[in-house]
Each structure stands twice: as C-alpha cells, then as structure tokens.
Design a protein around this motif. Structure first.
Motif, PDB file in Angstrom:
ATOM      1  N   LEU A 156     -19.121  26.494  17.501  1.00 24.88           N
ATOM      2  CA  LEU A 156     -19.150  27.876  18.161  1.00 24.88           C
ATOM      3  C   LEU A 156     -20.622  27.871  18.702  1.00 24.88           C
ATOM      4  CD1 LEU A 156     -16.911  30.162  16.303  1.00 24.88           C
ATOM      5  CD2 LEU A 156     -16.335  29.073  18.557  1.00 24.88           C
ATOM      6  N   ASN A 157     -21.491  27.484  18.004  1.00 25.15           N
ATOM      7  CA  ASN A 157     -22.853  27.360  18.375  1.00 25.15           C
ATOM      8  C   ASN A 157     -23.134  26.665  19.892  1.00 25.15           C
ATOM      9  OD1 ASN A 157     -25.663  26.964  18.793  1.00 25.15           O
ATOM     10  ND2 ASN A 157     -25.693  26.230  16.594  1.00 25.15           N
ATOM     11  N   ILE A 158     -22.423  25.587  19.815  1.00 28.17           N
ATOM     12  CA  ILE A 158     -22.522  24.926  21.062  1.00 28.17           C
ATOM     13  C   ILE A 158     -21.790  25.540  22.250  1.00 28.17           C
ATOM     14  CG2 ILE A 158     -21.811  22.743  22.468  1.00 28.17           C
ATOM     15  CD1 ILE A 158     -22.061  21.022  19.660  1.00 28.17           C
ATOM     16  N   ILE A 190     -29.439  22.675  23.218  1.00 23.26           N
ATOM     17  CA  ILE A 190     -29.159  21.796  24.183  1.00 23.26           C
ATOM     18  C   ILE A 190     -28.015  21.334  24.342  1.00 23.26           C
ATOM     19  CG2 ILE A 190     -30.004  19.944  22.230  1.00 23.26           C
ATOM     20  CD1 ILE A 190     -31.767  18.625  24.534  1.00 23.26           C
ATOM     21  N   SER A 191     -27.349  21.146  23.284  1.00 22.55           N
ATOM     22  CA  SER A 191     -25.894  20.385  23.374  1.00 22.55           C
ATOM     23  C   SER A 191     -25.030  21.263  24.350  1.00 22.55           C
ATOM     24  CB  SER A 191     -25.160  20.319  22.090  1.00 22.55           C
ATOM     25  OG  SER A 191     -26.079  19.615  21.228  1.00 22.55           O
ATOM     26  N   PRO A 202     -23.514  15.045  36.794  1.00 21.78           N
ATOM     27  CA  PRO A 202     -23.937  14.154  35.574  1.00 21.78           C
ATOM     28  C   PRO A 202     -25.060  13.506  35.592  1.00 21.78           C
ATOM     29  CG  PRO A 202     -22.037  13.438  36.805  1.00 21.78           C
ATOM     30  CD  PRO A 202     -22.547  14.717  37.374  1.00 21.78           C
ATOM     31  N   ASN A 203     -25.968  13.756  36.704  1.00 16.32           N
ATOM     32  CA  ASN A 203     -26.861  12.923  37.041  1.00 16.32           C
ATOM     33  C   ASN A 203     -28.262  13.717  36.384  1.00 16.32           C
ATOM     34  OD1 ASN A 203     -26.107  10.758  38.291  1.00 16.32           O
ATOM     35  ND2 ASN A 203     -26.205  11.920  40.291  1.00 16.32           N
ATOM     36  N   ILE A 204     -27.943  14.914  35.770  1.00 13.66           N
ATOM     37  CA  ILE A 204     -28.979  15.870  35.234  1.00 13.66           C
ATOM     38  C   ILE A 204     -29.779  15.093  33.853  1.00 13.66           C
ATOM     39  CG2 ILE A 204     -29.742  18.009  34.033  1.00 13.66           C
ATOM     40  CD1 ILE A 204     -27.501  19.200  36.011  1.00 13.66           C
ATOM     41  N   GLN A 205     -30.800  14.960  33.865  1.00  7.48           N
ATOM     42  CA  GLN A 205     -31.460  14.062  32.741  1.00  7.48           C
ATOM     43  C   GLN A 205     -31.825  15.424  31.575  1.00  7.48           C
ATOM     44  OE1 GLN A 205     -32.719  10.926  31.954  1.00  7.48           O
ATOM     45  NE2 GLN A 205     -30.904  10.803  33.459  1.00  7.48           N
ATOM     46  N   VAL A 206     -31.288  15.098  30.528  1.00  6.17           N
ATOM     47  CA  VAL A 206     -31.409  15.881  29.441  1.00  6.17           C
ATOM     48  C   VAL A 206     -32.239  15.565  28.190  1.00  6.17           C
ATOM     49  CG1 VAL A 206     -30.221  17.162  27.591  1.00  6.17           C
ATOM     50  CG2 VAL A 206     -29.093  17.041  29.795  1.00  6.17           C
ATOM     51  N   ILE A 207     -33.494  16.066  28.003  1.00  6.40           N
ATOM     52  CA  ILE A 207     -34.549  15.442  27.055  1.00  6.40           C
ATOM     53  C   ILE A 207     -34.618  16.681  25.864  1.00  6.40           C
ATOM     54  CG2 ILE A 207     -36.957  14.873  26.746  1.00  6.40           C
ATOM     55  CD1 ILE A 207     -36.355  14.220  29.977  1.00  6.40           C
ATOM     56  N   THR A 251     -24.661  14.213  24.902  1.00  5.21           N
ATOM     57  CA  THR A 251     -24.955  14.931  25.970  1.00  5.21           C
ATOM     58  C   THR A 251     -26.499  15.119  26.233  1.00  5.21           C
ATOM     59  OG1 THR A 251     -25.327  16.948  24.607  1.00  5.21           O
ATOM     60  CG2 THR A 251     -23.257  16.768  25.449  1.00  5.21           C
ATOM     61  N   ILE A 252     -27.223  14.113  25.451  1.00 11.49           N
ATOM     62  CA  ILE A 252     -28.557  14.002  25.306  1.00 11.49           C
ATOM     63  C   ILE A 252     -29.042  12.774  25.610  1.00 11.49           C
ATOM     64  CG2 ILE A 252     -30.865  14.626  23.999  1.00 11.49           C
ATOM     65  CD1 ILE A 252     -28.890  16.311  22.245  1.00 11.49           C
ATOM     66  N   ASP A 253     -29.990  12.611  26.617  1.00  6.96           N
ATOM     67  CA  ASP A 253     -30.266  11.355  27.164  1.00  6.96           C
ATOM     68  C   ASP A 253     -31.336  10.801  26.245  1.00  6.96           C
ATOM     69  OD1 ASP A 253     -28.922  10.849  29.574  1.00  6.96           O
ATOM     70  OD2 ASP A 253     -29.644  12.823  30.116  1.00  6.96           O
ATOM     71  N   GLU A 254     -32.326  11.462  25.866  1.00  5.81           N
ATOM     72  CA  GLU A 254     -33.271  11.137  25.084  1.00  5.81           C
ATOM     73  C   GLU A 254     -34.224  12.104  24.266  1.00  5.81           C
ATOM     74  OE1 GLU A 254     -37.145   9.835  27.184  1.00  5.81           O
ATOM     75  OE2 GLU A 254     -35.786  10.123  28.802  1.00  5.81           O
ATOM     76  N   PHE A 255     -34.785  11.598  23.429  1.00  6.17           N
ATOM     77  CA  PHE A 255     -35.518  12.557  22.485  1.00  6.17           C
ATOM     78  C   PHE A 255     -37.188  12.176  22.614  1.00  6.17           C
ATOM     79  CE2 PHE A 255     -31.674  13.795  20.427  1.00  6.17           C
ATOM     80  CZ  PHE A 255     -31.887  15.001  20.259  1.00  6.17           C
ATOM     81  N   VAL A 256     -38.126  13.336  22.587  1.00  6.44           N
ATOM     82  CA  VAL A 256     -39.712  13.171  22.641  1.00  6.44           C
ATOM     83  C   VAL A 256     -40.014  13.795  21.472  1.00  6.44           C
ATOM     84  CG1 VAL A 256     -41.715  13.716  23.751  1.00  6.44           C
ATOM     85  CG2 VAL A 256     -39.558  13.299  25.241  1.00  6.44           C
TER      86      VAL A 256
END
Ligand code: PMP
Length: 344
Positions: A156-158, A190-191, A202-207, A251-256
């Motif tokens: 439910l957080n998501i 983020i999720s 779907p092209n949105i980049q999620v970092i 759902t996340i493309d990469e992490f920094v």
C-alpha cells in the motif's frame, strides 16, 4: 475539490497536491529544465503524509481499524509524524519504534504529536531483538487491536504514491516529464510514482538515489544481497541494510550513490540559492542530479523532476548546524573559519 484558499474540515484535507517549483539556480550549469516536487508543503511537512493517510484509510475501508485502536510503526521520524497527525484527527493511539539515528528534534516532535516513542539502537542488525523492526513486531503482538503499518514491506506504500504523487507530477508537467529523480528508503515514493508515470510514457527515465553504506544500488544491479556494502552513514531516510518489498526494482532504471558530506552541502546550497528550506535527502537527490549532469546526461529539452521529500526544520541540529557539520569533518576540505559564515 481541495484548494488552498478554501476552508477545510481538518488538516488531513491538505495532504497531497504539493507544488512543482522550477529550480532556477541549482542545475543552471546543465542543459535541461529542472523542477522540484516540494513535499514539505504537505501539512506534516513530508511525503509521508500521503502513505499515512492512504494506508490508514485502506485499513478503515477493510474494517481492520476502528477508533480507539492502536497504530504501530517503525520510522525514521517522518512517517511517525504523519501517522501521529492522522491518528489525532481519526482517534487512534500511535506507538512508534524509532532509530537512535533520528534527530532529537524529530523525536520531540513525535511526542508533541501525542505518539508513544520507543528509541531503538541504529547499529544493530534488522533481526536483533533490539532493532526497531523487532520492537515494533513485539509491540504489535502485545497490544490488542493494533495495526502495524510496516512501510518497508507494505504494498500500500507503493499504491499511495501510484494514486497521488504519480498523477500529480504527470498533470503538473502536462506529460512532458522525461526524468524522475527520487531517493529510495522504503522505495514506496519512487516505485509508485514511477509505475504511474511509466504507464503514461514508458520512455521516462527513473533514477533512484542511494547512500554509500546501503545495499540497494548493488542489489538492483546484481539481485544479490551484499553485506560488504553495509556500513553506518548519516543521511536519515535514504538507503537500507535490507531489501524492502515496498521497492519495485523493475520500475527503476538505475541508482546513483551520494555521500553524506556532499548531500549536506548541497542541501545548504538549495536553501541559499533557491530559498527552499529542505531536508537532508533533498540535498542527496540534488547531489545525484549534479553527478548525472557532470556526466552530460541531460539534454536541452529534458524535463527533469526531482522529489524533495521533507522540510529543513527537521535538521536544525544536524546539517543546518555549523557545529554538527564541523564535528562530522564536513568542513575539513574547505577553510573552517570561512565555513562558519559560509557563502556558497
Ligand atoms: N527522505 C526522507 C527524509 C525520508 O524520511 C524518506 C523515507 N524513509 C525518504 C526520503 C524515502 O522515501 P521512501 O521511503 O518512499 O523511499
């Protein structure tokens, strides 16, 4: 409809609908357009108002909660404040197991909001009986009629962010968003936000933004839990020493990864340049943009949205205290005398 110029039934009507504010200085050295979703405009001054209200109202709808019952949670402070606020309005008791890493300000605030607070040691493993997870579980089994929010392991957080933060950002950017940058603690923000946004485009980049000392980035890349990654760090609310199921890694493309020191200085710089008094993780998220920008990752027409999760007032005794900054050695790389009255 809720509008800020109307009269409200209670404070909970003000949860969500936070502004998107253009960053005019912070990323001006990079190509692209940068906007912050400033979650301190929630009445509890953080994004956690959204999940507290959403999860409690779902429990009410399912008949799990009724007035007089107890709500239990583990929290670095923000979620606790939001649950305490919702509990006051809706008539619940609020019991919180809090990490000793949380600032004294945060703990005092929770008590002010009527919560019963258990302070638990930060540097023990999650399965240690003294950890705030184990303390919360024990209290849940001991207190009759209690509900355990369990934000790290609650779908439910998501859903809360899928239902509110995602649609808000999509509408505010009129569908033009190209990048979402957000800190990952439970991963709910983020999720849920990414899931909604990627359904639209779907092209949105999620970092995602992670801390050095946390296992999240490595897990995302290898699907392996690497204990070697874990060591103490100072940023509150970001990264983890376990893998939360409230993080949907797909759902996340990469992490920094960002450092304690640079994130602290970046938060101070946001206040000084944008007039936005934000929390430590807002500095972390902005630091991630800086690192990506320096790699040339943004282009002229990009529309980058960064989530600023909470308000700076919660960190007066930490990143906004010169004394604390000095004690951490965060002024060591620059002249200490000059840093006391630092001009960024
Ligand atoms: N920033 C702060 C200050 C937080 O308290 C949290 C929540 N732990 C986050 C960022 C990360 O948000 P989420 O838990 O939704 O990943």
């Amino acid at each position: 409809m809720k509008h800020r110029n109307q009269v409200f039934d209670n404070v909970l009507d003000l949860v969500g609908k936070t502004p998107l504010i253009k960053l005019n200085k912070m990323a001006s050295q990079f190509e692209g357009n940068f906007y912050a979703k400033v979650e301190s405009f929630n009445p509890g001054h953080s994004s956690k108002d959204r999940i507290a209200l959403y999860i409690i109202e779902q429990a009410e709808k399912q008949g799990i909660l009724s007035p007089g019952d107890t709500i239990i949670e583990t929290t670095s402070g923000n979620t606790g404040f939001s649950i305490a606020m919702v509990s006051i309005i809706k008539g619940y008791d609020c019991v919180l197991a809090v990490s000793s890493k949380s600032s004294a300000d945060k703990i005092d605030m929770l008590k002010t909001m009527g919560a019963k607070v258990y302070v638990c040691p930060a540097h023990v493993s999650a399965d240690d009986p003294r950890s705030y997870y184990e303390v919360a579980k024990r209290l849940h089994s001991e207190i009759k009629g209690s509900v355990y929010i369990n934000q790290y392991f609650n779908q439910l957080n998501i859903d809360a962010h899928y239902a509110s933060t995602g649609p808000e950002i999509w509408n505010q950017t009129e569908g033009n968003i190209t990048h979402l940058i957000a800190c990952s603690g439970t991963g709910g923000t983020i999720s849920g936000t990414a899931k909604y946004l990627k359904e639209q485009n779907p092209n949105i980049q999620v970092i995602g933004v992670d801390a050095f000392g946390s296992v999240i980035k490595k897990y995302h890349e290898t699907k392996e839990f690497d204990e070697q990654e874990i060591y103490p760090y100072r940023i509150e609310g970001l990264g983890k020493n376990l893998i939360p199921t409230a993080t949907d890694f797909d759902t996340i493309d990469e992490f920094v990864k960002v450092t304690d020191e640079e994130s602290a200085h970046t938060a101070r710089l946001i206040a000084k340049t944008e007039g936005l008094f934000v929390g430590y993780t807002s500095g972390a998220a902005m630091q991630a943009i800086k690192q990506l920008g320096e790699e040339g990752r943004f282009k002229k027409n990009d529309y980058v949205v960064v989530i600023f999760p909470d308000h700076g007032s919660r960190y007066m005794s930490k990143i906004y205290s010169d004394k604390w900054m000095k004690e951490q050695g965060f002024f060591d790389s620059i002249n200490v005398e000059a840093a006391q009255s630092i001009e960024y």
